[in-house]
Enzyme design. Structure first.
Site, PDB file in Angstrom:
ATOM      1  N   HIS A 275     -37.243  11.449 -35.757  1.00 14.42           N
ATOM      2  CA  HIS A 275     -38.170  12.574 -35.576  1.00 14.42           C
ATOM      3  C   HIS A 275     -39.604  12.129 -35.789  1.00 14.42           C
ATOM      4  O   HIS A 275     -39.868  11.154 -36.476  1.00 14.42           O
ATOM      5  CB  HIS A 275     -37.826  13.729 -36.526  1.00 14.42           C
ATOM      6  CG  HIS A 275     -37.756  13.322 -37.964  1.00 14.42           C
ATOM      7  ND1 HIS A 275     -36.641  12.716 -38.516  1.00 14.42           N
ATOM      8  CD2 HIS A 275     -38.662  13.410 -38.972  1.00 14.42           C
ATOM      9  CE1 HIS A 275     -36.859  12.473 -39.799  1.00 14.42           C
ATOM     10  NE2 HIS A 275     -38.082  12.872 -40.094  1.00 14.42           N
TER      11      HIS A 275
ATOM     12  N   HIS B 234     -43.278  13.642 -37.126  1.00 15.55           N
ATOM     13  CA  HIS B 234     -43.961  14.746 -37.815  1.00 15.55           C
ATOM     14  C   HIS B 234     -45.326  14.978 -37.154  1.00 15.55           C
ATOM     15  O   HIS B 234     -46.058  14.011 -36.910  1.00 15.55           O
ATOM     16  CB  HIS B 234     -44.267  14.389 -39.271  1.00 15.55           C
ATOM     17  CG  HIS B 234     -43.075  14.154 -40.143  1.00 15.55           C
ATOM     18  ND1 HIS B 234     -42.711  15.025 -41.137  1.00 15.55           N
ATOM     19  CD2 HIS B 234     -42.178  13.135 -40.193  1.00 15.55           C
ATOM     20  CE1 HIS B 234     -41.642  14.554 -41.776  1.00 15.55           C
ATOM     21  NE2 HIS B 234     -41.299  13.399 -41.212  1.00 15.55           N
TER      22      HIS B 234
HETATM   23  P1  5GP Z   1     -38.382  12.285 -43.241  1.00 14.94           P
HETATM   24  O1  5GP Z   1     -38.808  11.896 -44.621  1.00 14.94           O
HETATM   25  O2  5GP Z   1     -36.929  11.972 -42.967  1.00 14.94           O
HETATM   26  O3  5GP Z   1     -39.318  11.753 -42.206  1.00 14.94           O
HETATM   27  O4  5GP Z   1     -38.583  13.862 -43.192  1.00 14.94           O
HETATM   28  C1  5GP Z   1     -37.595  14.794 -42.955  1.00 14.94           C
HETATM   29  C2  5GP Z   1     -38.292  16.141 -42.866  1.00 14.94           C
HETATM   30  O5  5GP Z   1     -37.330  17.094 -42.463  1.00 14.94           O
HETATM   31  C3  5GP Z   1     -38.890  16.619 -44.183  1.00 14.94           C
HETATM   32  O6  5GP Z   1     -40.272  16.899 -44.002  1.00 14.94           O
HETATM   33  C4  5GP Z   1     -38.094  17.862 -44.520  1.00 14.94           C
HETATM   34  O7  5GP Z   1     -38.871  18.862 -45.128  1.00 14.94           O
HETATM   35  C5  5GP Z   1     -37.551  18.300 -43.164  1.00 14.94           C
HETATM   36  N1  5GP Z   1     -36.261  18.975 -43.230  1.00 14.94           N
HETATM   37  C6  5GP Z   1     -35.171  18.558 -43.909  1.00 14.94           C
HETATM   38  N2  5GP Z   1     -34.143  19.403 -43.711  1.00 14.94           N
HETATM   39  C7  5GP Z   1     -34.609  20.368 -42.895  1.00 14.94           C
HETATM   40  C8  5GP Z   1     -33.996  21.558 -42.355  1.00 14.94           C
HETATM   41  O8  5GP Z   1     -32.827  21.869 -42.576  1.00 14.94           O
HETATM   42  N3  5GP Z   1     -34.782  22.339 -41.558  1.00 14.94           N
HETATM   43  C9  5GP Z   1     -36.084  22.010 -41.282  1.00 14.94           C
HETATM   44  N4  5GP Z   1     -36.755  22.865 -40.495  1.00 14.94           N
HETATM   45  N5  5GP Z   1     -36.679  20.918 -41.776  1.00 14.94           N
HETATM   46  C10 5GP Z   1     -35.951  20.103 -42.579  1.00 14.94           C
END
Ligand code: 5GP
Ligand code: ZN
Length: 202
Positions: free
Chosen positions: A143, A145
């Site tokens: 993903h 951000h």
């Molecule tokens: P990473 O650290 O893997 O780049 O970030 C994962 C992101 O996914 C985090 O910012 C977290 O808040 C978001 N996230 C995790 N679980 C969920 C979810 O169930 N729904 C949504 N909308 N965001 C999520």
């Protein structure tokens, strides 16, 4: 090839690794110790929260979707409007994502970020990818951000990060040559022929 055909092809390519759903009882990560790497991946996909959002099995505030990607608000935002662009196919990290899928995700950034900035009254944003555990990745479905920024938002400033000026020495040259050598192993990467590196301006 027609633009529509190219688009169709990239959609098909992004679905080459279909989501695998295990219909029996979900296997926790600790149960995976005896599994092969590919089996572990299968379990993680079945368990993946972002795959659940795609299937409609978990809630999300969707901002945008098409044949290839989905964008929704992060449920624990760093700033108002913080959202995530994800591909419909499950790829555990950015490096494991086919370039055509990465291109598709990235191509949505200008369109979505403009809308998010207008809606949140900001005129700046950070684009962030956490690739791998050590970089802070916690959801292993690739993903991007989009994090809207405002003046004095008390988030990080690029210049506030601890930096070490690059020394144009043998160590740097070795690093550049090693990376270029690695790039030359990537099939079809035209720009990576090892011409040897010299310091620019030296
Ligand atoms: P990473 O650290 O893997 O780049 O970030 C994962 C992101 O996914 C985090 O910012 C977290 O808040 C978001 N996230 C995790 N679980 C969920 C979810 O169930 N729904 C949504 N909308 N965001 C999520
Ligand atoms: Zn997933």
């Amino acid at each position: 090839m027609e633009a529509a055909q190219r688009r169709r092809l990239s959609v098909i390519a992004s679905h080459l690794r279909p989501i695998t759903i295990t219909p029996t009882s979900p296997i926790s990560r600790s149960d995976c110790n005896s599994c092969s790497d590919s089996e572990k991946q299968c379990h993680l996909e079945a368990d993946c929260i972002f795959c659940k959002i795609i299937r409609g099995d978990a809630p999300a505030l969707k901002l945008y979707e098409d044949d290839e990607c989905l964008c929704f608000l992060d449920n624990n935002p760093v700033s108002p409007g913080h959202c995530l662009i994800i591909p419909r196919g499950h790829f555990p990290s950015l490096v494991a994502t086919p370039p055509s899928v990465v291109a598709s995700m990235c191509s949505k950034v200008p369109y979505i970020s403009k809308a998010v900035m207008k809606a949140t009254g900001s005129d700046s944003f950070n684009l962030l990818v956490n690739n791998g555990v050590d970089a802070g990745q916690v959801i292993f479905h690739t993903h991007i951000h989009i994090i809207p920024r405002r003046a004095q938002d008390c988030l990080w400033a690029s210049e506030s990060l601890k930096r070490h000026p690059l020394k144009l020495d043998q160590e740097a040259l070795h690093l550049v040559n090693t990376i270029r050598q690695q790039l030359s192993f990537v099939e079809g990467f035209e720009d990576s022929k090892d011409h040897g590196t010299t310091l620019i301006g030296s």
